[in-house]
Motif scaffolding. Structure first.
Motif, PDB file in Angstrom:
ATOM      1  N   GLN A 125       0.824  -1.204   0.000  1.00 52.96           N
ATOM      2  CA  GLN A 125       0.000   0.000   0.000  1.00 52.96           C
ATOM      3  C   GLN A 125       0.861   1.257   0.000  1.00 52.96           C
ATOM      4  O   GLN A 125       0.539   2.245  -0.671  1.00 52.96           O
ATOM      5  CB  GLN A 125      -0.942  -0.021   1.208  1.00 52.96           C
ATOM      6  CG  GLN A 125      -2.060  -1.034   1.070  1.00 52.96           C
ATOM      7  CD  GLN A 125      -2.813  -1.267   2.373  1.00 52.96           C
ATOM      8  OE1 GLN A 125      -2.397  -0.796   3.426  1.00 52.96           O
ATOM      9  NE2 GLN A 125      -3.905  -1.993   2.298  1.00 52.96           N
ATOM     10  N   ALA A 126       1.953   1.222   0.725  1.00 55.46           N
ATOM     11  CA  ALA A 126       2.863   2.368   0.723  1.00 55.46           C
ATOM     12  C   ALA A 126       3.497   2.553  -0.646  1.00 55.46           C
ATOM     13  O   ALA A 126       3.640   3.688  -1.135  1.00 55.46           O
ATOM     14  CB  ALA A 126       3.938   2.188   1.788  1.00 55.46           C
ATOM     15  N   LEU A 127       3.879   1.454  -1.284  1.00 54.06           N
ATOM     16  CA  LEU A 127       4.523   1.534  -2.589  1.00 54.06           C
ATOM     17  C   LEU A 127       3.565   1.971  -3.692  1.00 54.06           C
ATOM     18  O   LEU A 127       4.007   2.357  -4.784  1.00 54.06           O
ATOM     19  CB  LEU A 127       5.151   0.183  -2.944  1.00 54.06           C
ATOM     20  CG  LEU A 127       6.378  -0.200  -2.115  1.00 54.06           C
ATOM     21  CD1 LEU A 127       6.782  -1.639  -2.391  1.00 54.06           C
ATOM     22  CD2 LEU A 127       7.533   0.748  -2.411  1.00 54.06           C
ATOM     23  N   ASP A 128       2.263   1.927  -3.420  1.00 57.37           N
ATOM     24  CA  ASP A 128       1.296   2.446  -4.383  1.00 57.37           C
ATOM     25  C   ASP A 128       1.458   3.948  -4.567  1.00 57.37           C
ATOM     26  O   ASP A 128       1.030   4.502  -5.578  1.00 57.37           O
ATOM     27  CB  ASP A 128      -0.131   2.126  -3.932  1.00 57.37           C
ATOM     28  CG  ASP A 128      -0.475   0.652  -4.094  1.00 57.37           C
ATOM     29  OD1 ASP A 128       0.237  -0.044  -4.856  1.00 57.37           O
ATOM     30  OD2 ASP A 128      -1.441   0.195  -3.464  1.00 57.37           O
ATOM     31  N   SER A 129       2.060   4.590  -3.577  1.00 56.75           N
ATOM     32  CA  SER A 129       2.380   6.005  -3.719  1.00 56.75           C
ATOM     33  C   SER A 129       3.628   6.148  -4.583  1.00 56.75           C
ATOM     34  O   SER A 129       4.653   5.546  -4.306  1.00 56.75           O
ATOM     35  CB  SER A 129       2.628   6.643  -2.345  1.00 56.75           C
ATOM     36  OG  SER A 129       3.144   7.942  -2.494  1.00 56.75           O
ATOM     37  N   LYS A 130       3.532   6.950  -5.625  1.00 59.22           N
ATOM     38  CA  LYS A 130       4.654   7.092  -6.558  1.00 59.22           C
ATOM     39  C   LYS A 130       5.830   7.852  -5.944  1.00 59.22           C
ATOM     40  O   LYS A 130       6.920   7.879  -6.509  1.00 59.22           O
ATOM     41  CB  LYS A 130       4.182   7.809  -7.825  1.00 59.22           C
ATOM     42  CG  LYS A 130       3.034   7.114  -8.534  1.00 59.22           C
ATOM     43  CD  LYS A 130       3.374   5.679  -8.893  1.00 59.22           C
ATOM     44  CE  LYS A 130       2.215   5.010  -9.628  1.00 59.22           C
ATOM     45  NZ  LYS A 130       2.478   3.579  -9.884  1.00 59.22           N
ATOM     46  N   SER A 131       5.607   8.457  -4.772  1.00 64.13           N
ATOM     47  CA  SER A 131       6.666   9.250  -4.148  1.00 64.13           C
ATOM     48  C   SER A 131       7.576   8.427  -3.248  1.00 64.13           C
ATOM     49  O   SER A 131       8.518   8.961  -2.659  1.00 64.13           O
ATOM     50  CB  SER A 131       6.052  10.388  -3.333  1.00 64.13           C
ATOM     51  OG  SER A 131       5.243   9.868  -2.285  1.00 64.13           O
ATOM     52  N   VAL A 132       7.325   7.123  -3.138  1.00 66.38           N
ATOM     53  CA  VAL A 132       8.029   6.270  -2.176  1.00 66.38           C
ATOM     54  C   VAL A 132       8.932   5.278  -2.893  1.00 66.38           C
ATOM     55  O   VAL A 132       8.566   4.723  -3.927  1.00 66.38           O
ATOM     56  CB  VAL A 132       7.005   5.520  -1.297  1.00 66.38           C
ATOM     57  CG1 VAL A 132       7.692   4.506  -0.403  1.00 66.38           C
ATOM     58  CG2 VAL A 132       6.212   6.507  -0.456  1.00 66.38           C
ATOM     59  N   VAL A 133      10.125   5.060  -2.328  1.00 64.37           N
ATOM     60  CA  VAL A 133      10.998   3.993  -2.806  1.00 64.37           C
ATOM     61  C   VAL A 133      11.168   2.957  -1.702  1.00 64.37           C
ATOM     62  O   VAL A 133      10.976   3.246  -0.525  1.00 64.37           O
ATOM     63  CB  VAL A 133      12.383   4.531  -3.242  1.00 64.37           C
ATOM     64  CG1 VAL A 133      12.245   5.460  -4.429  1.00 64.37           C
ATOM     65  CG2 VAL A 133      13.092   5.229  -2.086  1.00 64.37           C
ATOM     66  N   GLN A 134      11.511   1.751  -2.099  1.00 65.25           N
ATOM     67  CA  GLN A 134      11.676   0.640  -1.162  1.00 65.25           C
ATOM     68  C   GLN A 134      13.139   0.461  -0.829  1.00 65.25           C
ATOM     69  O   GLN A 134      13.995   0.470  -1.714  1.00 65.25           O
ATOM     70  CB  GLN A 134      11.109  -0.635  -1.800  1.00 65.25           C
ATOM     71  CG  GLN A 134      11.132  -1.856  -0.910  1.00 65.25           C
ATOM     72  CD  GLN A 134      10.407  -3.027  -1.560  1.00 65.25           C
ATOM     73  OE1 GLN A 134       9.464  -2.852  -2.317  1.00 65.25           O
ATOM     74  NE2 GLN A 134      10.870  -4.221  -1.273  1.00 65.25           N
ATOM     75  N   GLY A 135      13.453   0.325   0.465  1.00 66.70           N
ATOM     76  CA  GLY A 135      14.841   0.180   0.858  1.00 66.70           C
ATOM     77  C   GLY A 135      14.993  -0.413   2.235  1.00 66.70           C
ATOM     78  O   GLY A 135      14.103  -1.096   2.733  1.00 66.70           O
ATOM     79  N   GLY A 136      16.131  -0.127   2.863  1.00 62.21           N
ATOM     80  CA  GLY A 136      16.431  -0.686   4.171  1.00 62.21           C
ATOM     81  C   GLY A 136      16.688   0.398   5.191  1.00 62.21           C
ATOM     82  O   GLY A 136      17.179   1.484   4.865  1.00 62.21           O
ATOM     83  N   VAL A 137      16.356   0.097   6.440  1.00 66.17           N
ATOM     84  CA  VAL A 137      16.584   1.007   7.559  1.00 66.17           C
ATOM     85  C   VAL A 137      17.465   0.302   8.579  1.00 66.17           C
ATOM     86  O   VAL A 137      17.175  -0.830   8.980  1.00 66.17           O
ATOM     87  CB  VAL A 137      15.261   1.425   8.226  1.00 66.17           C
ATOM     88  CG1 VAL A 137      15.522   2.301   9.440  1.00 66.17           C
ATOM     89  CG2 VAL A 137      14.363   2.161   7.239  1.00 66.17           C
ATOM     90  N   VAL A 138      18.524   0.973   8.993  1.00 70.34           N
ATOM     91  CA  VAL A 138      19.381   0.448  10.056  1.00 70.34           C
ATOM     92  C   VAL A 138      19.343   1.433  11.219  1.00 70.34           C
ATOM     93  O   VAL A 138      19.447   2.648  11.030  1.00 70.34           O
ATOM     94  CB  VAL A 138      20.827   0.220   9.570  1.00 70.34           C
ATOM     95  CG1 VAL A 138      21.437   1.465   8.975  1.00 70.34           C
ATOM     96  CG2 VAL A 138      21.701  -0.301  10.709  1.00 70.34           C
ATOM     97  N   SER A 139      19.157   0.909  12.425  1.00 68.44           N
ATOM     98  CA  SER A 139      19.125   1.748  13.631  1.00 68.44           C
ATOM     99  C   SER A 139      20.410   1.571  14.416  1.00 68.44           C
ATOM    100  O   SER A 139      20.906   0.453  14.582  1.00 68.44           O
ATOM    101  CB  SER A 139      17.932   1.367  14.511  1.00 68.44           C
ATOM    102  OG  SER A 139      16.714   1.613  13.847  1.00 68.44           O
TER     103      SER A 139
END
Length: 254
Positions: A125-139
Motif C-alpha cells: 500500500q505504501a509503494l502504491d504512492s509514486k513518491s516512495v521507494v523501497q529500501g532498508g533502515v538500520v538503527s
C-alpha cells in the motif's frame, strides 16, 4: 497470526498506532486528525482521533532506543493496537537518496541483525504512492553526523540502494514482532550521505538518549552561525512531515 501473513488492515473502527520519536514528525498528521482526544500514557505522549475514516493514535515516544522502547511498551500495555506505522526522518546512507526522499522499509535492522519483516500488505500500500521507494533502515545508538561515518556504516550493512539510518526503527519493529503486530516503517531523508549535520547532536543527548533542546538553545547563544543551518534542517523536517502524512493518509484510505 504472524505480522507478515496479514492481507490487510482490520475493518473501519480498528485502532492503528502511528508512532514517531519527535512531535514535529507527527505535526502534519496531527493537523489532519478529527475528533482529537488526549490519551494518557505513563511514558511518551499520544492523541487519538480519526484519519481517513480510521481510528488512529498518534504517539510521540522521544528520541533514542530507550525512549522508543519505553514509550511504545507503555502504549501496547494500555491500548489494543491493530497495526503499527512508524514515521520519522532519517539520514541517507546510500548516495542515491536526496533530501526529502521517502523510503519505506522492506527490511529493518540494528547493527547486529535484521528484525522480522514489515507487513507485506502495508508495504505494498505504501509503494502504491509514486513518491516512495523501497529500501532498508538500520538503527544505531548514536546520531551519525559526518559523511565518512555514514559511508562506513553503509558499507558495514552491505551497501545497496535506498538505505537510511535512524535511532528507533529497530526498537519499534522488535516490539511489534514480539507482539505479532503488523508494522510498517516510513522514513524521510533529512540529510544525505554526503552532508554533515550542522551540529553534533550526540553532545546534547540526555542519559536516556533524548536531545536536550535547552542545551542546544544555550549553545546557539555562543555559536550564532549555527542558527541558519539549524533553521534549514528544521524546515526540511517540516516538509518531510507533510510528505510522510500524505503517504500515511493514502495507506489508511486504501
Amino acid at each position: 497470526m504472524h505480522a507478515t501473513d496479514r492481507s490487510d488492515l482490520s475493518p473501519q473502527g480498528s485502532r492503528i498506532a502511528i508512532v514517531a520519536a519527535m512531535g514535529e514528525e507527527l505535526h502534519s498528521l496531527r493537523q489532519r486528525l478529527s475528533g482529537v482526544q488526549p490519551v494518557v500514557l505513563p511514558s511518551g505522549s499520544a492523541v487519538g482521533g480519526r484519519l481517513a475514516s480510521r481510528e488512529v493514535l498518534l504517539v510521540e515516544t522521544g528520541e533514542g532506543a530507550a525512549a522508543a522502547e519505553k514509550g511504545l511498551e507503555a502504549l501496547l500495555e494500555e491500548q489494543d493496537i491493530e497495526a503499527l506505522i512508524v514515521v520519522g526522518v532519517a539520514g541517507g546512507l546510500s548516495p542515491d537518496l536526496a533530501v526529502g526522499d521517502l523510503v519505506v522499509a522492506s527490511s529493518v535492522r540494528d547493527e547486529a541483525s535484521t528484525l522480522g519483516s514489515p507487513d507485506a500488505a502495508l508495504l505494498q500500500q505504501a509503494l502504491d504512492s509514486k513518491s516512495v521507494v523501497q529500501g532498508g533502515v538500520v538503527s544505531v545508538d548514536k546520531i551519525v553526523v559526518e559523511p565518512a561515518a555514514k559511508h562506513e556504516l553503509w558499507q558495514s550493512v552491505g551497501g545497496g540502494a535506498f538505505q537510511v539510518v535512524d535511532l528507533e526503527s529497530a526498537t519499534y519493529a522488535r516490539l511489534a514482532v514480539e507482539r505479532r503486530i503488523p508494522y510498517l516503517v516510513l522514513r524521510a531523508v533529512s540529510d544525505t550521505a554526503t552532508e554533515d549535520l550542522p551540529l553534533d547532536f550526540n553532545a546534547f543527548r540526555t542519559s536516556e538518549g533524548r536531545i536536550h533542546r535547552g542545551k542546544v538553545a544555550r549553545h546557539l547563544i555562543f555559536h550564532p552561525h549555527l542558527v541558519g543551518p539549524l533553521k534549514d534542517l528544521r524546515s526540511r523536517l517540516k516538509e518531510c512531515a507533510v510528505s510522510m502524512a500524505n503517504v500515511v493518509e493514502g495507506i489508511l484510505g486504501s
